[in-house]
Design a protein around this motif. Structure first.
Motif, short mmCIF file in Angstrom:
data_model
loop_
_atom_site.label_atom_id
_atom_site.label_comp_id
_atom_site.label_asym_id
_atom_site.label_seq_id
_atom_site.Cartn_x
_atom_site.Cartn_y
_atom_site.Cartn_z
N ALA A 141 42.75 38.60 32.01
CA ALA A 141 42.57 39.45 33.19
C ALA A 141 43.79 39.30 34.08
CB ALA A 141 41.30 39.08 33.94
N LYS A 142 44.20 40.41 34.65
CA LYS A 142 45.35 40.42 35.56
C LYS A 142 44.99 41.32 36.75
CE LYS A 142 49.56 40.55 33.90
NZ LYS A 142 50.34 39.35 33.95
N SER A 143 45.81 41.25 37.77
CA SER A 143 45.59 42.10 38.92
C SER A 143 46.94 42.42 39.57
CB SER A 143 44.69 41.40 39.93
OG SER A 143 44.45 42.24 41.03
N LEU A 144 47.08 43.67 39.93
CA LEU A 144 48.22 44.09 40.73
C LEU A 144 47.65 44.29 42.13
CD1 LEU A 144 51.23 44.81 40.60
CD2 LEU A 144 50.55 47.18 40.23
N LEU A 145 48.01 43.41 43.03
CA LEU A 145 47.41 43.39 44.37
C LEU A 145 48.53 43.45 45.39
CD1 LEU A 145 44.65 43.04 45.81
CD2 LEU A 145 45.05 40.58 45.74
N TYR A 146 48.51 44.48 46.22
CA TYR A 146 49.59 44.70 47.19
C TYR A 146 50.95 44.72 46.49
CZ TYR A 146 46.44 44.00 51.15
OH TYR A 146 45.43 44.12 52.07
N GLY A 147 50.99 45.23 45.26
CA GLY A 147 52.24 45.32 44.53
C GLY A 147 52.69 44.03 43.88
N VAL A 148 51.89 42.98 43.96
CA VAL A 148 52.23 41.69 43.35
C VAL A 148 51.39 41.51 42.09
CG1 VAL A 148 52.30 39.18 43.69
CG2 VAL A 148 52.78 40.71 45.62
N ASP A 149 52.05 41.11 40.99
CA ASP A 149 51.41 40.94 39.70
C ASP A 149 50.82 39.53 39.59
OD1 ASP A 149 50.67 41.50 37.07
OD2 ASP A 149 52.62 40.93 36.26
N ILE A 174 34.32 41.16 43.74
CA ILE A 174 34.80 40.37 44.89
C ILE A 174 35.79 41.17 45.71
CG2 ILE A 174 36.07 38.29 45.58
CD1 ILE A 174 34.78 36.92 43.06
N TYR A 175 36.72 41.86 45.06
CA TYR A 175 37.67 42.70 45.80
C TYR A 175 36.95 43.75 46.64
CZ TYR A 175 41.80 40.98 43.19
OH TYR A 175 42.81 40.22 42.66
N HIS A 176 35.85 44.30 46.10
CA HIS A 176 35.11 45.32 46.86
C HIS A 176 34.46 44.71 48.12
CE1 HIS A 176 35.46 49.09 44.72
NE2 HIS A 176 35.33 48.45 43.58
N VAL A 177 34.18 43.43 48.10
CA VAL A 177 33.66 42.76 49.30
C VAL A 177 34.82 42.48 50.27
CG1 VAL A 177 32.63 40.61 50.15
CG2 VAL A 177 31.68 41.74 48.13
N LYS A 185 41.30 51.07 46.99
CA LYS A 185 41.97 52.09 46.18
C LYS A 185 43.48 52.01 46.30
CE LYS A 185 38.16 55.35 46.54
NZ LYS A 185 37.68 56.55 47.20
N ARG A 186 43.97 51.63 47.47
CA ARG A 186 45.42 51.58 47.69
C ARG A 186 46.09 50.32 47.16
NH1 ARG A 186 47.29 51.40 52.92
NH2 ARG A 186 45.26 50.92 53.75
N VAL A 187 45.41 49.17 47.24
CA VAL A 187 46.12 47.91 46.96
C VAL A 187 45.61 47.12 45.76
CG1 VAL A 187 46.73 47.70 49.40
CG2 VAL A 187 44.75 46.45 48.53
N CYS A 188 44.42 47.43 45.22
CA CYS A 188 43.83 46.62 44.15
C CYS A 188 43.86 47.36 42.82
CB CYS A 188 42.37 46.29 44.49
SG CYS A 188 42.16 45.38 46.00
N HIS A 189 44.46 46.72 41.83
CA HIS A 189 44.53 47.31 40.49
C HIS A 189 44.28 46.23 39.44
CE1 HIS A 189 46.10 50.88 42.45
NE2 HIS A 189 46.94 50.09 43.08
N PRO A 190 43.02 45.79 39.30
CA PRO A 190 42.71 44.80 38.28
C PRO A 190 42.73 45.44 36.88
CG PRO A 190 40.81 45.17 39.73
CD PRO A 190 41.87 46.11 40.13
#
Length: 194
Positions: A141-149, A174-177, A185-190
């Motif tokens: 699992a990975k996440s792109l969060l605020y543009g950080v991988d 958890i991100y939805h909380v 929608k703008r910053v979270c891309h798991p």
């Protein structure tokens, strides 16, 4: 002997004001009002680690869903004057005991592959190695969060390390909380790494 204590809101605020501004850059430190909002929703368990004189040595703040089986490590730090003394690694067995009702803990670590400088590559590798020595395991699992991988690790507690799709599902919940729908929608891309 190090011991753990679940923190109340006043203690969370005190640590935030006294220590967190030194330990985290302003761009990574959420406003305290956000922590307070999550705490009041029963979605922000925080712990302090104290020595035999009841002096704070380290702290760990988590985000979670109200009834979720996983919690996401939001902030973890050892007090500046105690870094490098082995206290950090002593906190993980205490967390496992304290959070025994959870299946595990999720941790975000900046990916080595996305580092631009050799020094940053080394820092990220050391951080990952530290967490792995403490019992955490890398997932797909990975996440792109605020543009950080970020790579996602799991510290298993009541269950073995789950499949990446389970980790991803828990992380998304958890991100939805943590974030309202628009910010999510703008910053979270798991996602799951291929």
């Amino acid at each position: 002997m190090l011991h753990i204590k679940k923190l109340n809101l006043d203690e969370i605020r005190e640590i935030y004001n006294a220590y967190m501004h030194e330990a985290f850059p302003p761009s990574e430190l959420r406003p305290f009002a956000s922590m307070e909002m999550l705490y009041n929703k029963n979605c922000y368990p925080c712990y302090g680690f104290y020595d035999e004189t009841d002096s704070l040595c380290a702290y760990a703040y988590f985000s979670c869903t109200e009834n979720g089986k996983y919690a996401l490590l939001d902030y973890f730090a050892v007090k500046k004057d105690l870094r490098g003394t082995g206290i950090g690694s002593k906190t993980f067995p205490l967390l496992r005991t304290e959070m025994k009702d959870r299946d595990g803990l999720l941790l975000e670590v900046e990916s080595v592959e996305s580092a631009e400088a050799e020094e940053e590559v080394n820092i990220r590798r050391r951080r990952i190695a530290f967490y792995e020595r403490c019992g955490c395991e890398m997932t797909k699992a990975k996440s792109l969060l605020y543009g950080v991988d970020f790579n996602i690790l799991v510290l298993p507690i009541a269950q073995p390390v789950p499949e990446a799709k389970v980790v991803l599902h828990e992380l998304e919940n958890i991100y939805h909380v943590m974030f309202d729908d628009e910010l999510y929608k703008r910053v979270c891309h798991p996602f799951i790494a291929e």
